[in-house]
Design a protein around this motif. Structure first.
Motif, PDB file in Angstrom:
ATOM      1  N   LYS A  37     -55.541  88.231 -45.700  1.00 13.51           N
ATOM      2  CA  LYS A  37     -53.675  88.703 -45.640  1.00 13.51           C
ATOM      3  C   LYS A  37     -53.741  89.935 -44.405  1.00 13.51           C
ATOM      4  N   CYS A  38     -54.819  90.595 -44.236  1.00 13.91           N
ATOM      5  CA  CYS A  38     -54.651  91.629 -43.213  1.00 13.91           C
ATOM      6  C   CYS A  38     -54.846  90.864 -41.801  1.00 13.91           C
ATOM      7  N   THR A  39     -55.857  90.015 -41.856  1.00 13.65           N
ATOM      8  CA  THR A  39     -55.857  89.399 -40.563  1.00 13.65           C
ATOM      9  C   THR A  39     -54.864  88.581 -40.126  1.00 13.65           C
ATOM     10  N   ALA A  40     -54.143  87.730 -40.876  1.00 11.95           N
ATOM     11  CA  ALA A  40     -52.935  87.321 -40.808  1.00 11.95           C
ATOM     12  C   ALA A  40     -51.987  87.990 -40.007  1.00 11.95           C
ATOM     13  N   ARG A  43     -53.011  89.132 -36.403  1.00 14.08           N
ATOM     14  CA  ARG A  43     -52.637  88.189 -35.516  1.00 14.08           C
ATOM     15  C   ARG A  43     -51.291  88.125 -35.094  1.00 14.08           C
ATOM     16  N   GLN A  44     -50.593  88.398 -36.194  1.00 15.28           N
ATOM     17  CA  GLN A  44     -49.066  88.338 -35.630  1.00 15.28           C
ATOM     18  C   GLN A  44     -48.638  89.343 -35.211  1.00 15.28           C
ATOM     19  N   LEU A  45     -48.992  90.615 -35.166  1.00 15.04           N
ATOM     20  CA  LEU A  45     -48.542  91.736 -34.464  1.00 15.04           C
ATOM     21  C   LEU A  45     -49.272  91.732 -33.065  1.00 15.04           C
ATOM     22  N   ALA A  46     -50.488  91.293 -33.247  1.00 15.67           N
ATOM     23  CA  ALA A  46     -51.350  91.305 -31.943  1.00 15.67           C
ATOM     24  C   ALA A  46     -50.740  90.313 -30.599  1.00 15.67           C
ATOM     25  N   TYR A  47     -50.518  89.210 -31.135  1.00 13.85           N
ATOM     26  CA  TYR A  47     -50.063  88.055 -30.453  1.00 13.85           C
ATOM     27  C   TYR A  47     -48.579  87.775 -30.284  1.00 13.85           C
TER      28      TYR A  47
END
Length: 207
Positions: A37-40, A43-47
């Motif tokens: 969940k945190c990885t998802a 990734r949304q915030l970074a990209y």
């Protein structure tokens, strides 16, 4: 984000936030892990991608990815707000002043600057107001950071056509000085005594 900070965040969320705690369904199958969940979310915030961009890589559907982002951002404010998302205390101010003086800048409490962030999904009707000659709309972030990269002031959302001076005029960074409640700071440079702290910045306009 470095690995240590990321894993610390995952651990805190998995303990203190129900949504990120591992569980099992009626058939005994394990739910999505806090790490997934945190990885998802990161990734949304970074990209700057949509919620449906993590479905194959992390095995999350669009709805779940969006819920993860919502719970993550709300919980980050709750868990880390008192430590990071705050203004400097008097102790913080003394530490910043001491470090500034040691580095040859007495009275300096941080660096201030503006940066343009590309707004990929800017509405067409707003594009002119947020474009600055490059054809790509941007939103401006004004931030104050200390030597250890602690960002304790952020003013975000100004149109990309504005320059640093326009944004400084709109932001609340000097409100305490205007209202007469700014901390008293005294320092001397070249025999002149000053009573207000200052921010270090670079040239706003090219020569």
């Amino acid at each position: 984000m470095n690995k240590t900070l990321f894993l610390r965040t995952v651990h805190r969320l998995s303990i203190e936030e129900d949504y990120f705690q591992p569980s099992e369904d009626a058939a005994g199958r394990s739910s999505l892990s806090p790490l997934q969940k945190c990885t998802a979310v990161i990734r949304q915030l970074a990209y700057g991608g949509g919620a449906d961009t993590v479905d194959e890589y992390i095995r999350l559907g669009e709805t779940i990815a969006r819920k993860c982002l919502h719970h993550f951002t709300a919980e980050i404010i709750h868990l880390f707000g008192d430590e990071y998302l705050r203004r400097p205390t008097s102790e913080d101010l003394q530490r910043l002043l001491y470090i500034g003086e040691q580095r040859g800048f007495p009275g300096m409490v941080g660096s201030i600057d503006c940066i343009h962030w590309e707004w990929k999904n800017c509405p067409t009707s707003w594009k002119g107001m947020y474009s600055r000659g490059t054809g790509k709309p941007t939103i401006v972030l004004e931030a104050v950071a200390s030597y250890d990269l602690w960002i304790w002031h952020a003013f975000f959302g100004a149109p990309g056509t504005m320059n640093d001076l326009n944004i400084l005029d709109r932001s609340p960074v000097f409100d305490d000085i205007i209202n007469g409640i700014a901390p008293q700071v005294s320092f001397s440079v070249n025999g002149n005594l000053y009573h207000l702290a200052y921010y270090l910045t670079d040239g706003i306009y090219p020569k």
